[in-house]
Design an enzyme around this catalytic site. Sequence first.
Site, PDB file in Angstrom:
ATOM      1  N   LYS A  14      38.049  49.776  44.967  1.00 27.43           N
ATOM      2  CA  LYS A  14      37.032  49.399  43.983  1.00 27.43           C
ATOM      3  C   LYS A  14      36.278  50.650  43.491  1.00 27.43           C
ATOM      4  O   LYS A  14      36.426  51.734  44.069  1.00 27.43           O
ATOM      5  CB  LYS A  14      36.082  48.382  44.629  1.00 27.43           C
ATOM      6  CG  LYS A  14      36.781  47.059  44.991  1.00 27.43           C
ATOM      7  CD  LYS A  14      35.802  46.092  45.650  1.00 27.43           C
ATOM      8  CE  LYS A  14      36.439  44.740  45.901  1.00 27.43           C
ATOM      9  NZ  LYS A  14      35.451  43.781  46.480  1.00 27.43           N
ATOM     10  N   TYR A  54      38.959  37.616  39.201  1.00 28.63           N
ATOM     11  CA  TYR A  54      38.053  36.890  40.098  1.00 28.63           C
ATOM     12  C   TYR A  54      37.754  35.483  39.581  1.00 28.63           C
ATOM     13  O   TYR A  54      36.695  34.927  39.889  1.00 28.63           O
ATOM     14  CB  TYR A  54      36.760  37.689  40.284  1.00 28.63           C
ATOM     15  CG  TYR A  54      36.887  38.845  41.272  1.00 28.63           C
ATOM     16  CD1 TYR A  54      37.324  38.628  42.583  1.00 28.63           C
ATOM     17  CD2 TYR A  54      36.546  40.137  40.914  1.00 28.63           C
ATOM     18  CE1 TYR A  54      37.434  39.680  43.491  1.00 28.63           C
ATOM     19  CE2 TYR A  54      36.643  41.196  41.824  1.00 28.63           C
ATOM     20  CZ  TYR A  54      37.091  40.955  43.116  1.00 28.63           C
ATOM     21  OH  TYR A  54      37.187  41.989  44.030  1.00 28.63           O
ATOM     22  N   PHE A  62      26.745  35.313  42.740  1.00 30.84           N
ATOM     23  CA  PHE A  62      26.950  36.766  42.713  1.00 30.84           C
ATOM     24  C   PHE A  62      27.987  37.195  41.672  1.00 30.84           C
ATOM     25  O   PHE A  62      28.253  38.400  41.512  1.00 30.84           O
ATOM     26  CB  PHE A  62      27.344  37.288  44.103  1.00 30.84           C
ATOM     27  CG  PHE A  62      28.609  36.683  44.674  1.00 30.84           C
ATOM     28  CD1 PHE A  62      29.863  37.154  44.309  1.00 30.84           C
ATOM     29  CD2 PHE A  62      28.534  35.634  45.583  1.00 30.84           C
ATOM     30  CE1 PHE A  62      31.022  36.589  44.829  1.00 30.84           C
ATOM     31  CE2 PHE A  62      29.694  35.072  46.117  1.00 30.84           C
ATOM     32  CZ  PHE A  62      30.945  35.549  45.728  1.00 30.84           C
ATOM     33  N   ARG A  90      44.910  42.321  54.745  1.00 29.31           N
ATOM     34  CA  ARG A  90      43.561  41.770  54.933  1.00 29.31           C
ATOM     35  C   ARG A  90      42.964  42.254  56.253  1.00 29.31           C
ATOM     36  O   ARG A  90      41.777  42.541  56.330  1.00 29.31           O
ATOM     37  CB  ARG A  90      43.608  40.231  54.929  1.00 29.31           C
ATOM     38  CG  ARG A  90      43.971  39.606  53.614  1.00 29.31           C
ATOM     39  CD  ARG A  90      42.859  39.608  52.604  1.00 29.31           C
ATOM     40  NE  ARG A  90      41.750  38.749  52.942  1.00 29.31           N
ATOM     41  CZ  ARG A  90      40.754  38.470  52.089  1.00 29.31           C
ATOM     42  NH1 ARG A  90      40.747  38.978  50.858  1.00 29.31           N
ATOM     43  NH2 ARG A  90      39.760  37.706  52.453  1.00 29.31           N
ATOM     44  N   THR A  96      35.044  40.263  54.636  1.00 30.69           N
ATOM     45  CA  THR A  96      34.420  40.429  53.309  1.00 30.69           C
ATOM     46  C   THR A  96      33.077  41.143  53.434  1.00 30.69           C
ATOM     47  O   THR A  96      32.772  42.058  52.671  1.00 30.69           O
ATOM     48  CB  THR A  96      34.239  39.046  52.642  1.00 30.69           C
ATOM     49  OG1 THR A  96      35.534  38.452  52.518  1.00 30.69           O
ATOM     50  CG2 THR A  96      33.602  39.175  51.273  1.00 30.69           C
ATOM     51  N   ARG A 107      36.624  48.519  55.698  1.00 35.86           N
ATOM     52  CA  ARG A 107      35.218  48.170  55.441  1.00 35.86           C
ATOM     53  C   ARG A 107      34.345  48.465  56.655  1.00 35.86           C
ATOM     54  O   ARG A 107      33.195  48.887  56.519  1.00 35.86           O
ATOM     55  CB  ARG A 107      35.130  46.700  55.039  1.00 35.86           C
ATOM     56  CG  ARG A 107      35.701  46.424  53.639  1.00 35.86           C
ATOM     57  CD  ARG A 107      35.952  44.946  53.447  1.00 35.86           C
ATOM     58  NE  ARG A 107      36.361  44.597  52.091  1.00 35.86           N
ATOM     59  CZ  ARG A 107      36.850  43.404  51.760  1.00 35.86           C
ATOM     60  NH1 ARG A 107      37.015  42.476  52.683  1.00 35.86           N
ATOM     61  NH2 ARG A 107      37.194  43.144  50.511  1.00 35.86           N
ATOM     62  N   ASN A 117      31.857  46.748  48.915  1.00 38.96           N
ATOM     63  CA  ASN A 117      32.762  46.748  50.080  1.00 38.96           C
ATOM     64  C   ASN A 117      34.094  47.473  49.848  1.00 38.96           C
ATOM     65  O   ASN A 117      35.075  47.238  50.546  1.00 38.96           O
ATOM     66  CB  ASN A 117      32.946  45.327  50.630  1.00 38.96           C
ATOM     67  CG  ASN A 117      33.592  44.396  49.640  1.00 38.96           C
ATOM     68  OD1 ASN A 117      33.897  44.783  48.507  1.00 38.96           O
ATOM     69  ND2 ASN A 117      33.822  43.154  50.044  1.00 38.96           N
ATOM     70  N   HIS A 120      39.792  45.769  47.767  1.00 36.19           N
ATOM     71  CA  HIS A 120      40.241  44.386  47.590  1.00 36.19           C
ATOM     72  C   HIS A 120      41.639  44.248  48.174  1.00 36.19           C
ATOM     73  O   HIS A 120      42.448  45.170  48.080  1.00 36.19           O
ATOM     74  CB  HIS A 120      40.307  44.035  46.089  1.00 36.19           C
ATOM     75  CG  HIS A 120      41.086  42.782  45.817  1.00 36.19           C
ATOM     76  ND1 HIS A 120      40.520  41.522  45.909  1.00 36.19           N
ATOM     77  CD2 HIS A 120      42.398  42.579  45.523  1.00 36.19           C
ATOM     78  CE1 HIS A 120      41.452  40.611  45.658  1.00 36.19           C
ATOM     79  NE2 HIS A 120      42.592  41.222  45.417  1.00 36.19           N
ATOM     80  N   GLU A 131      48.161  38.309  41.171  1.00 36.28           N
ATOM     81  CA  GLU A 131      47.404  39.551  40.967  1.00 36.28           C
ATOM     82  C   GLU A 131      48.338  40.692  40.565  1.00 36.28           C
ATOM     83  O   GLU A 131      47.995  41.516  39.710  1.00 36.28           O
ATOM     84  CB  GLU A 131      46.612  39.890  42.242  1.00 36.28           C
ATOM     85  CG  GLU A 131      45.495  38.883  42.483  1.00 36.28           C
ATOM     86  CD  GLU A 131      44.806  39.003  43.844  1.00 36.28           C
ATOM     87  OE1 GLU A 131      45.190  39.882  44.650  1.00 36.28           O
ATOM     88  OE2 GLU A 131      43.865  38.220  44.099  1.00 36.28           O
TER      89      GLU A 131
HETATM   90  P1  IDP Z   1      37.345  39.212  49.628  1.00 36.10           P
HETATM   91  O1  IDP Z   1      37.201  40.417  48.726  1.00 36.10           O
HETATM   92  O2  IDP Z   1      37.169  39.596  51.077  1.00 36.10           O
HETATM   93  O3  IDP Z   1      38.606  38.432  49.376  1.00 36.10           O
HETATM   94  P2  IDP Z   1      35.914  37.107  48.186  1.00 36.10           P
HETATM   95  O4  IDP Z   1      35.228  35.958  48.821  1.00 36.10           O
HETATM   96  O5  IDP Z   1      37.204  36.847  47.470  1.00 36.10           O
HETATM   97  O6  IDP Z   1      36.106  38.240  49.316  1.00 36.10           O
HETATM   98  O7  IDP Z   1      34.878  37.787  47.195  1.00 36.10           O
HETATM   99  C1  IDP Z   1      35.311  38.777  46.281  1.00 36.10           C
HETATM  100  C2  IDP Z   1      34.320  39.901  46.277  1.00 36.10           C
HETATM  101  O8  IDP Z   1      33.067  39.417  45.796  1.00 36.10           O
HETATM  102  C3  IDP Z   1      33.980  40.493  47.652  1.00 36.10           C
HETATM  103  O9  IDP Z   1      34.926  41.454  48.088  1.00 36.10           O
HETATM  104  C4  IDP Z   1      32.637  41.117  47.387  1.00 36.10           C
HETATM  105  O10 IDP Z   1      32.765  42.366  46.699  1.00 36.10           O
HETATM  106  C5  IDP Z   1      32.010  40.111  46.427  1.00 36.10           C
HETATM  107  N1  IDP Z   1      31.167  39.146  47.158  1.00 36.10           N
HETATM  108  C6  IDP Z   1      31.583  38.117  47.924  1.00 36.10           C
HETATM  109  N2  IDP Z   1      30.532  37.448  48.441  1.00 36.10           N
HETATM  110  C7  IDP Z   1      29.424  38.084  47.978  1.00 36.10           C
HETATM  111  C8  IDP Z   1      28.021  37.879  48.157  1.00 36.10           C
HETATM  112  O11 IDP Z   1      27.579  36.982  48.855  1.00 36.10           O
HETATM  113  N3  IDP Z   1      27.197  38.757  47.515  1.00 36.10           N
HETATM  114  C9  IDP Z   1      27.649  39.778  46.727  1.00 36.10           C
HETATM  115  N4  IDP Z   1      28.958  40.002  46.541  1.00 36.10           N
HETATM  116  C10 IDP Z   1      29.845  39.177  47.155  1.00 36.10           C
HETATM  117 MG    MG Z   2      39.178  37.334  47.717  1.00 33.55          MG
END
Ligand code: IDP
Ligand code: MG
Length: 153
Positions: A14, A54, A62, A90, A96, A107, A117, A120, A131
């Site tokens: 990212k 997304y 968010f 993963r 996450t 992470r 974070n 992805h 994707e």
């Molecule tokens: P992932 O990246 O681990 O698959 P997802 O739930 O798909 O997690 O969420 C996508 C991205 O959205 C996360 O990697 C993170 O950057 C962001 N994100 C997820 N939950 C939150 C939150 O509660 N606050 C702010 N950003 C979030």
């Molecule tokens: Mg995800």
Amino acid sequence: MSNKNAERTYIMVKPDGVQRGLVGDIIGRFEKRGFKLIALKLVHATREHLEDHYGDLKGKPFFPGLINYMASGPVVAMVWEGLDAVKTGRSMLGATNPLASAPGTIRGDYALAVGRNICHGSDSVENAEKEIKLWFPEGIVQYSHDLAPWIFE
Ligand code: IDP
Ligand code: MG
């Protein structure tokens, strides 16, 4: 080679990971683990493209912040291939929320905030295929990897 050895996942550094100079480290982890790099590019994605990527999160509070973050600079888009690539990718990324990520994960080693974070990774084989098509509509280079017998049984 069995199909499972040829599983593909979409991994992306990212904008914060690019700015912080973590691209080489993240690529190195996947290389050293034994995965095969089959696509790679630096791209400053449009908001529309990121909203597609997304799409499942559109209703989340968010979401606007996530799109701003992801559109704030270039990302490194990659496809890695190998045994159980989606699940293993993963687990290499960590949880996450980086505060819940074990040390030794990407992470868990380099991030603190869920909204910064660093990387992805696809969460299912089906989403990986979607994707990969979204980020590499031009297709993927095929080449043989002579290391395969040293990595897979
Ligand atoms: P992932 O990246 O681990 O698959 P997802 O739930 O798909 O997690 O969420 C996508 C991205 O959205 C996360 O990697 C993170 O950057 C962001 N994100 C997820 N939950 C939150 C939150 O509660 N606050 C702010 N950003 C979030
Ligand atoms: Mg995800």
